[in-house]
Design a protein around this motif. Structure first.
Motif, PDB file in Angstrom:
ATOM      1  N   ASP A  17       0.840  -1.154  -0.056  1.00  0.00           N
ATOM      2  CA  ASP A  17      -0.119   0.225   0.054  1.00  0.00           C
ATOM      3  C   ASP A  17       0.781   1.267   0.016  1.00  0.00           C
ATOM      4  O   ASP A  17       0.605   2.231  -0.747  1.00  0.00           O
ATOM      5  N   ALA A  20       2.421   1.754  -3.422  1.00  0.00           N
ATOM      6  CA  ALA A  20       1.351   2.309  -4.281  1.00  0.00           C
ATOM      7  C   ALA A  20       1.246   3.747  -4.274  1.00  0.00           C
ATOM      8  O   ALA A  20       1.225   4.156  -5.306  1.00  0.00           O
ATOM      9  N   TYR A  25       0.444   4.339  -8.203  1.00  0.00           N
ATOM     10  CA  TYR A  25      -0.249   3.358  -8.589  1.00  0.00           C
ATOM     11  C   TYR A  25      -1.605   3.823  -8.074  1.00  0.00           C
ATOM     12  O   TYR A  25      -1.812   4.462  -6.937  1.00  0.00           O
ATOM     13  N   THR A  26      -2.768   3.439  -8.621  1.00  0.00           N
ATOM     14  CA  THR A  26      -4.291   3.272  -8.412  1.00  0.00           C
ATOM     15  C   THR A  26      -4.495   2.634  -7.188  1.00  0.00           C
ATOM     16  O   THR A  26      -5.517   2.742  -6.598  1.00  0.00           O
ATOM     17  N   ARG A  28      -3.476  -1.611  -4.715  1.00  0.00           N
ATOM     18  CA  ARG A  28      -2.587  -2.396  -4.488  1.00  0.00           C
ATOM     19  C   ARG A  28      -2.665  -3.608  -5.731  1.00  0.00           C
ATOM     20  O   ARG A  28      -1.926  -4.423  -6.040  1.00  0.00           O
ATOM     21  N   SER A  29      -3.923  -3.609  -6.165  1.00  0.00           N
ATOM     22  CA  SER A  29      -4.069  -4.439  -7.379  1.00  0.00           C
ATOM     23  C   SER A  29      -3.273  -4.004  -8.803  1.00  0.00           C
ATOM     24  O   SER A  29      -2.525  -5.278  -8.980  1.00  0.00           O
ATOM     25  N   GLU A  30      -3.131  -3.047  -8.880  1.00  0.00           N
ATOM     26  CA  GLU A  30      -2.209  -2.603  -9.798  1.00  0.00           C
ATOM     27  C   GLU A  30      -0.789  -2.929  -9.708  1.00  0.00           C
ATOM     28  O   GLU A  30      -0.162  -3.418 -10.581  1.00  0.00           O
ATOM     29  N   VAL A  31      -0.252  -2.607  -8.223  1.00  0.00           N
ATOM     30  CA  VAL A  31       1.202  -3.245  -7.985  1.00  0.00           C
ATOM     31  C   VAL A  31       1.427  -4.568  -7.854  1.00  0.00           C
ATOM     32  O   VAL A  31       2.373  -5.166  -8.724  1.00  0.00           O
ATOM     33  N   ARG A  33      -0.279  -6.699  -9.832  1.00  0.00           N
ATOM     34  CA  ARG A  33      -0.534  -7.301 -11.235  1.00  0.00           C
ATOM     35  C   ARG A  33       0.952  -6.933 -11.913  1.00  0.00           C
ATOM     36  O   ARG A  33       1.408  -7.975 -12.722  1.00  0.00           O
ATOM     37  N   GLU A  34       1.542  -5.921 -11.664  1.00  0.00           N
ATOM     38  CA  GLU A  34       2.614  -5.724 -12.372  1.00  0.00           C
ATOM     39  C   GLU A  34       3.871  -6.692 -11.780  1.00  0.00           C
ATOM     40  O   GLU A  34       4.832  -6.977 -12.458  1.00  0.00           O
ATOM     41  N   ARG A  37       3.538  -9.997 -13.396  1.00  0.00           N
ATOM     42  CA  ARG A  37       3.877  -9.923 -14.884  1.00  0.00           C
ATOM     43  C   ARG A  37       5.574  -9.945 -14.693  1.00  0.00           C
ATOM     44  O   ARG A  37       5.855 -10.532 -15.600  1.00  0.00           O
TER      45      ARG A  37
END
Length: 139
Positions: A17, A20, A25-26, A28-31, A33-34, A37
Motif C-alpha cells: 500500500d 502504491a 499506482y491506483t 495494491r491490485s495494480e502493484v 499485477r505488475e 508480470r
C-alpha cells in the motif's frame, strides 16, 4: 477482470500500500499485477535460452521460525549436479543467509529458484544469471 484472493502478512500488505501511494499506482491490485508480470517474465529472456549459465542465488530466512534451513539442504542435494557451491552464514540475531552458485541451463536454474521461492519462511530470494559460454550474443 477476475478477482483473486491472496493471503499475506499484514506487514507486506502495508508495504505494498505504501509503495502504491509513493509511486502513483491506483492501488495494491495494480502493484500486484505488475509484480506478477515481472516475476513471470524473469526467465523468459530469449538471449539466455540454450546457453550455459552461472546463477548466483542469495536466500535469507529466519532460522528460529521456519524449517527453511532444512529445505535449503534438501534442495542442495536434490540439485547436486547444478549446485557448484553453497555457503551458509548467520546474519544478525535470527537470520541465516544461504548463497548458491549454480551452473546449468536457464530451465534448470529457473526450476531451482522457483523451489527456493516456494519455500515457506524465506524472507528474501535474490539472484543473478550470467552466460558463461562463448556465444557472441549480447545479454
Amino acid at each position: 477482470m477476475t478477482v483473486a484472493s491472496v493471503s499475506m502478512p499484514q506487514e507486506l500488505l502495508d508495504r505494498i500500500d505504501e509503495f502504491a501511494d509513493e509511486h502513483g499506482y491506483t492501488g495494491r491490485s495494480e502493484v500486484l499485477r505488475e509484480g506478477a508480470r515481472n516475476l513471470l517474465g524473469e526467465f523468459e529472456d530469449k538471449q539466455l535460452e540454450d546457453r550455459q549459465l552461472i546463477g548466483v542465488i542469495t536466500v535469507l530466512f529466519d532460522f528460529e521460525t521456519s524449517n527453511a534451513e532444512q529445505r535449503m539442504m534438501n534442495l542442495r542435494h536434490e540439485y547436486e549436479g547444478l549446485v557448484k557451491s553453497n555457503f551458509h552464514n548467520h546474519v544478525g540475531d535470527h537470520q541465516c543467509m544461504e548463497l548458491f552458485v549454480l551452473e546449468g541451463s536457464l530451465e534448470e536454474i529457473s526450476a531451482f529458484v522457483g523451489k527456493v521461492r516456494a519455500t515457506k519462511g524465506t524472507t528474501t530470494v535474490d539472484y543473478s544469471v550470467t552466460p558463461v559460454d562463448s556465444s557472441d550474443a549480447v545479454v
